[in-house]
Design an enzyme around this catalytic site. Structure first.
Site, short mmCIF file in Angstrom:
data_model
loop_
_atom_site.label_atom_id
_atom_site.label_comp_id
_atom_site.label_asym_id
_atom_site.label_seq_id
_atom_site.Cartn_x
_atom_site.Cartn_y
_atom_site.Cartn_z
N CYS A 261 -41.33 20.99 -65.27
CA CYS A 261 -40.77 21.40 -63.97
C CYS A 261 -39.75 20.38 -63.46
O CYS A 261 -39.71 20.09 -62.26
CB CYS A 261 -41.86 21.61 -62.92
SG CYS A 261 -42.96 22.95 -63.29
N LYS B 102 -54.40 16.64 -58.34
CA LYS B 102 -53.88 15.56 -59.18
C LYS B 102 -54.58 14.24 -58.89
O LYS B 102 -54.29 13.22 -59.50
CB LYS B 102 -52.37 15.41 -58.95
CG LYS B 102 -51.57 16.59 -59.50
CD LYS B 102 -50.10 16.33 -59.39
CE LYS B 102 -49.27 17.58 -59.49
NZ LYS B 102 -49.06 18.05 -60.86
N ASP C 294 -42.51 12.34 -51.95
CA ASP C 294 -43.36 13.17 -52.80
C ASP C 294 -44.27 12.23 -53.59
O ASP C 294 -43.84 11.60 -54.56
CB ASP C 294 -42.49 14.02 -53.72
CG ASP C 294 -43.32 14.83 -54.72
OD1 ASP C 294 -44.56 14.67 -54.74
OD2 ASP C 294 -42.72 15.61 -55.48
N GLN D 120 -47.37 12.22 -57.82
CA GLN D 120 -47.68 11.45 -59.04
C GLN D 120 -48.00 9.99 -58.75
O GLN D 120 -48.12 9.18 -59.68
CB GLN D 120 -46.51 11.52 -60.03
CG GLN D 120 -46.25 12.91 -60.57
CD GLN D 120 -47.36 13.41 -61.50
OE1 GLN D 120 -48.19 12.65 -61.99
NE2 GLN D 120 -47.39 14.71 -61.73
N HIS E 81 -39.19 16.76 -59.30
CA HIS E 81 -39.89 17.99 -59.72
C HIS E 81 -39.22 19.16 -58.99
O HIS E 81 -38.71 18.99 -57.88
CB HIS E 81 -41.35 17.85 -59.29
CG HIS E 81 -42.26 18.94 -59.73
ND1 HIS E 81 -42.35 20.15 -59.08
CD2 HIS E 81 -43.16 19.01 -60.75
CE1 HIS E 81 -43.25 20.91 -59.69
NE2 HIS E 81 -43.77 20.24 -60.70
N1 PMP Z 1 -44.01 16.87 -57.28
C1 PMP Z 1 -44.34 16.21 -58.39
C2 PMP Z 1 -43.72 14.86 -58.64
C3 PMP Z 1 -45.24 16.76 -59.30
O1 PMP Z 1 -45.55 16.10 -60.41
C4 PMP Z 1 -45.82 18.02 -59.01
C5 PMP Z 1 -46.79 18.68 -59.98
N2 PMP Z 1 -46.47 18.56 -61.32
C6 PMP Z 1 -45.46 18.66 -57.84
C7 PMP Z 1 -44.56 18.07 -56.99
C8 PMP Z 1 -46.04 19.99 -57.45
O2 PMP Z 1 -47.41 19.85 -57.23
P1 PMP Z 1 -48.36 21.13 -57.05
O3 PMP Z 1 -48.12 21.98 -58.25
O4 PMP Z 1 -49.72 20.55 -57.02
O5 PMP Z 1 -47.97 21.80 -55.80
#
Ligand code: PMP
Length: 407
Positions: free
Chosen positions: A365, A227, A201, A204, A124
């Site tokens: 993203c 999430k 990270d 997910q 991401h």
């Molecule tokens: N890393 C991953 C793998 C994600 O899926 C996301 C959110 N789509 C993020 C980071 C960023 O998370 P947040 O927008 O809650 O800060």
């Protein structure tokens, strides 16, 4: 709960019972954010009605209550990921906030010109850009573990990416676009034999399966409350105590200090050193309620249910024909990224929407993933513990309708 009671679970999420465009809502945008169960909504409301007060500062009753609940939430997070100490849990604004904290503090401590940081091709943007910014600040070098066309990390390439200058490796546990579950235990072990620290990270993965940071030997692990069925604006950095102790603070301000004079300031102990200013203490308590909710159901039951749903979904999409699925790794979580023939994703997304189905459309993203496949984006249905086979059948019905309309 004796078994996975999907009717009860769905009833716990008020949002799910509504209609959009006069159609029952089918919420398949869980990778972006999840819906909130009644216990989370109730705890946040109760907090505003009865407990709200700034933490760690007051000597009065409410402040004391609020502080106790905040610290109890920290303990709930510790238990949920099996960290050794609650001072290893830092509350942040979310995964993005957590990764910015780590890239800054790790960067200050360990990175100088010519040092190397490894990420993967399926990250991401939140796990790419902060490291790139660090590289720009320090003159460091970003290296990338590629994935193959199934969306599996090319682990055979990893040993060749390490050099004596490698300092940090930061990788997603589960890809938000491809659903790939990465072999993080193996990656951590490989990095550790080379003295490289690893950031996971877990944005997910935290909601899909039990995570044990000690069993993984994770140095740092980050995730977001929203999430995992909790509130927005709250997240976590887990870090091994001895590593966090070594790091300089990220943001300066109230609460993160010990003694402040104009000549010199000393910093507070862990985890407060990393929690400058008034934190989202209500978010922390709400997130803890979400973790308790999941624990009561059982993360193993959730994982098994979602795996069943994923395999049903993959099979059904295949049966529809003319569906291109992005992310077919053998080890995969409940994320379905796809194209319907040559129909533009925005056209398809619009019709899904009119049928009451919420899917995500775009790059999620993760532009480098799109670049890998030479596409501009995908449709993404990301499944959660409250989704059902019937909803997947309805998605397939919508796909047939879309195909007919664009035939
Ligand atoms: N890393 C991953 C793998 C994600 O899926 C996301 C959110 N789509 C993020 C980071 C960023 O998370 P947040 O927008 O809650 O800060």
């Amino acid at each position: 709960m004796a078994e996975f009671d999907i009717t009860q679970i769905r009833a716990d999420f008020p949002v799910l019972s509504q209609k959009v465009y006069n159609k029952p809502l089918v919420y398949f945008d869980n990778g972006a954010t999840t819906q909130k169960p009644r216990p989370v909504i109730d705890v946040v409301q109760r907090y505003y009605e009865k407990t709200n007060s700034s933490i760690h500062r007051g000597v009065h009753y409410l402040s004391d209550q609020a502080t106790n609940e905040y610290e109890a939430a920290r303990e709930t997070v510790r238990r949920f990921i099996n960290a050794r100490e609650s001072r290893e849990i830092v509350f942040t604004s979310g995964t993005t906030g957590s990764l910015n904290l780590l890239s800054f503090s790790l960067g200050e401590k360990y990175i100088s010109a010519g040092d190397e940081i490894i990420v993967s091709e399926m990250e991401h943007h939140a796990n790419i850009v902060p490291w790139q910014m660090l590289c720009e600040r320090k003159g460091a070098i970003l290296k990338v573990i590629p994935f193959d066309d199934r969306g599996v990390l090319q682990m055979d390439m990893l040993p060749g990416l390490f050099t004596p200058r490698t300092r940090i490796l930061s990788v997603a546990h589960i890809s938000n676009t491809l659903g790939t579950i990465n072999p993080i235990k193996e990656i951590i072990a490989m990095a550790h034999t080379r003295g490289v620290q690893v950031v996971i990270d877990a944005a997910q993965s935290i909601q899909h399966a039990a995570i044990d940071v000690q069993a993984l030997d994770a140095d740092y692990l980050v995730f977001s409350g929203h999430k995992i069925y909790g509130p927005t604006g709250i997240g976590v950095v887990y870090g091994k105590e001895k590593l966090l102790e070594e790091l300089p603070p990220y943001q300066g301000g109230g609460d993160m200090v010990d003694v402040v004079t104009f000549e010199k300031t000393t910093y507070n102990e862990l985890p407060y050193k990393f929690e400058a200013g008034t934190t989202n203490y209500i978010g922390a308590v709400g997130m803890a309620a979400a973790l308790d909710y999941l624990t009561a159901i059982g993360m193993d039951r959730i994982a098994a249910y979602e795996q069943d749903l994923l395999h049903y979904g993959m099979q059904k999409l295949e049966e529809e024909g003319d569906i291109r699925l992005f992310g077919t790794a053998p080890d995969k979580a409940s994320i379905l990224s796809f194209h319907i023939g040559t129909i533009h994703m925005l056209d398809a997304g619009m019709i899904f929407d009119k049928m009451g189905i919420a899917v995500r459309v775009g790059t999620h993203c993760a532009q480098p993933v799109m670049q890998h496949f030479g596409i501009t984006g995908t449709l993404r249905a990301s499944l959660a513990l409250y989704n059902t086979r019937e909803e997947i059948d309805y998605l397939c019905k919508a796909i047939r309708q879309i195909k007919t309309m664009f035939a």
